[in-house]
Motif scaffolding. Structure first.
Motif, PDB file in Angstrom:
ATOM      1  N   PRO A  68       0.801  -1.233   0.000  1.00  0.00           N
ATOM      2  CA  PRO A  68       0.000   0.000   0.000  1.00  0.00           C
ATOM      3  C   PRO A  68       0.830   1.278   0.000  1.00  0.00           C
ATOM      4  N   ASP A  69       2.016   1.258   0.617  1.00  0.00           N
ATOM      5  CA  ASP A  69       2.847   2.464   0.651  1.00  0.00           C
ATOM      6  C   ASP A  69       3.817   2.551  -0.526  1.00  0.00           C
ATOM      7  N   GLY A  70       3.814   1.560  -1.403  1.00  0.00           N
ATOM      8  CA  GLY A  70       4.658   1.591  -2.589  1.00  0.00           C
ATOM      9  C   GLY A  70       6.114   1.266  -2.358  1.00  0.00           C
ATOM     10  N   THR A  71       6.493   0.845  -1.159  1.00  0.00           N
ATOM     11  CA  THR A  71       7.905   0.565  -0.879  1.00  0.00           C
ATOM     12  C   THR A  71       8.300  -0.866  -1.210  1.00  0.00           C
ATOM     13  N   LYS A  72       7.331  -1.779  -1.257  1.00  0.00           N
ATOM     14  CA  LYS A  72       7.622  -3.188  -1.509  1.00  0.00           C
ATOM     15  C   LYS A  72       6.928  -3.677  -2.771  1.00  0.00           C
ATOM     16  N   LEU A  73       7.541  -4.681  -3.384  1.00  0.00           N
ATOM     17  CA  LEU A  73       6.939  -5.373  -4.506  1.00  0.00           C
ATOM     18  C   LEU A  73       6.925  -6.870  -4.209  1.00  0.00           C
ATOM     19  N   ALA A  74       5.796  -7.493  -4.464  1.00  0.00           N
ATOM     20  CA  ALA A  74       5.689  -8.945  -4.341  1.00  0.00           C
ATOM     21  C   ALA A  74       5.671  -9.557  -5.734  1.00  0.00           C
ATOM     22  N   PHE A  75       6.277 -10.735  -5.888  1.00  0.00           N
ATOM     23  CA  PHE A  75       6.331 -11.388  -7.189  1.00  0.00           C
ATOM     24  C   PHE A  75       6.191 -12.894  -7.025  1.00  0.00           C
ATOM     25  N   PHE A  76       5.775 -13.548  -8.107  1.00  0.00           N
ATOM     26  CA  PHE A  76       5.535 -14.985  -8.108  1.00  0.00           C
ATOM     27  C   PHE A  76       6.775 -15.727  -8.601  1.00  0.00           C
ATOM     28  N   SER A  77       7.101 -16.857  -7.944  1.00  0.00           N
ATOM     29  CA  SER A  77       8.303 -17.600  -8.307  1.00  0.00           C
ATOM     30  C   SER A  77       8.207 -19.041  -7.833  1.00  0.00           C
ATOM     31  N   PHE A  78       8.928 -19.922  -8.548  1.00  0.00           N
ATOM     32  CA  PHE A  78       9.101 -21.309  -8.138  1.00  0.00           C
ATOM     33  C   PHE A  78      10.487 -21.505  -7.518  1.00  0.00           C
ATOM     34  N   ARG A  79      11.041 -20.483  -6.900  1.00  0.00           N
ATOM     35  CA  ARG A  79      12.427 -20.519  -6.438  1.00  0.00           C
ATOM     36  C   ARG A  79      12.706 -21.651  -5.463  1.00  0.00           C
TER      37      ARG A  79
END
Length: 342
Positions: A309-320
């Motif tokens: 919500p504050d724009g500081t983080k990004l979440a992403f999808f991965s099979f890591r």
């Protein structure tokens, strides 16, 4: 004896240095991404509410894929809370309303021996009451996203694998409007920006000719992705990022300045990485035109990136870790500016 004591002393110093180093440091010396949802869940996509609550599409480890539902979670919780329990329906692609009053999602009817049809529709689920409303009847509706006003939704209507349209509908299920009709290809993950533009992924058809026993056959599939933009003010529909790379899943930051997306640009050869994670997370500054590479080893499939919500983080999808999961990081700590026309 002195040499032995010196070697022991140096070894002790090395052990202390290793133990004292930060536990979450990667090869670059920067923190590794954090797992957003506990590890005993298979997660396909997440969305943050304005108050930090997370809705995600997933299931518990070991369950069948048909058990995929929508869950609610806060980092301070011990475990996620199951929010939808819809029998044979599979729930995915949750998107919080801008005011946090509920979630829209995709509900899929899984084929059975008695009913062979595979249908999807867009549904609304109010929070916290759980009251629901079916907004579209399908049969192949997917990837909803909210207008900034919270009054209207954009979504994709498919007609088979190789024909798609971009539509909008009001949150009460009325006012269905077609923006882009019958595109030859696969439209996915539209995002409605504050700039009155809708960014979306387009995968065109690709023909491959194969020869079997001296005969030539045409095989059709989906080509690399490109990012397009539809201007709601003018009705113009044009490519935004179509440069030979596989570019997908555009999402604007909460303030509307940065566009996050996934691209195959600059990834190492297939044998040097997990094939399913053949993309990288990028952020494009719409104000300055600067592109930032944020993280490699990201899946081009699964859910799109998601901003906090504050724009500081990004979440992403991965099979890591060889299972579907979503990870987050403070993107500016990892951003490396690159010189490019886009």
């Amino acid at each position: 004896m002195k040499r032995s004591k010196l070697s022991l002393f140096l070894l002790l110093l090395l052990v202390i240095a290793v133990l004292a180093s930060p536990a979450l440091q990667g090869k670059t010396g920067k923190p590794e991404p954090d797992r957003v949802i506990p590890g005993d869940y298979d997660v396909w996509s997440v969305d943050w509410a304005p108050d930090g609550r997370i809705a995600f599409s997933g299931k518990q480890e070991g369950e069948s894929g048909t058990a995929t539902r929508i869950w609610l979670y806060r980092p301070e919780q011990a475990k996620p809370v199951l929010w939808t329990g819809t029998g044979s329906l599979v729930d995915s692609s949750p998107k919080w309303a801008p005011d946090g009053s509920g979630v829209v999602m995709v509900r899929k009817t899984v084929p059975t021996p008695e009913r062979r049809e595979f249908t999807t529709g867009i549904w609304w689920k109010e929070y916290p009451s759980g009251a629901g409303l079916r907004l579209t009847s399908g049969p192949q509706d997917r990837d909803p996203d909210w207008a900034p006003s919270g009054e209207t939704l954009v979504f994709v209507r498919g007609d088979g694998l190789y024909n798609s349209s971009l539509l909008t509908i009001q949150k009460n299920g009325l006012g269905l409007t077609t923006l882009v009709a019958n595109v030859q290809g696969f439209i996915a993950t539209p995002h409605w920006g504050k700039d009155d533009k809708i960014y979306y992924t387009l995968l065109r058809q690709r023909k491959t000719v194969v020869e079997v026993a001296g005969q030539r056959f045409e095989c059709w599939g989906l080509d690399r992705g490109s990012i397009w933009v539809y201007d709601l003010r003018t009705g113009e529909n044009r490519p935004f990022l179509d440069n030979g790379d596989d570019n997908r899943h555009p999402v604007l930051s909460p303030d509307g300045r940065y566009l996050a997306y996934i691209s195959s640009n600059g990834q190492p050869p297939v044998e040097e990485r997990v094939v399913r994670d053949r993309g990288s997370l990028f952020v494009y500054d719409l104000a300055s035109g600067t592109r930032f590479r944020v993280w490699d080893g990201v899946s081009l499939n699964g859910g799109p990136p998601c901003w906090s919500p504050d724009g500081t983080k990004l979440a992403f999808f991965s099979f890591r870790d060889n299972r579907p999961a979503v990870w987050s990081l403070k993107w500016k700590e990892h951003a490396q500016a690159e010189t490019t026309s886009r």
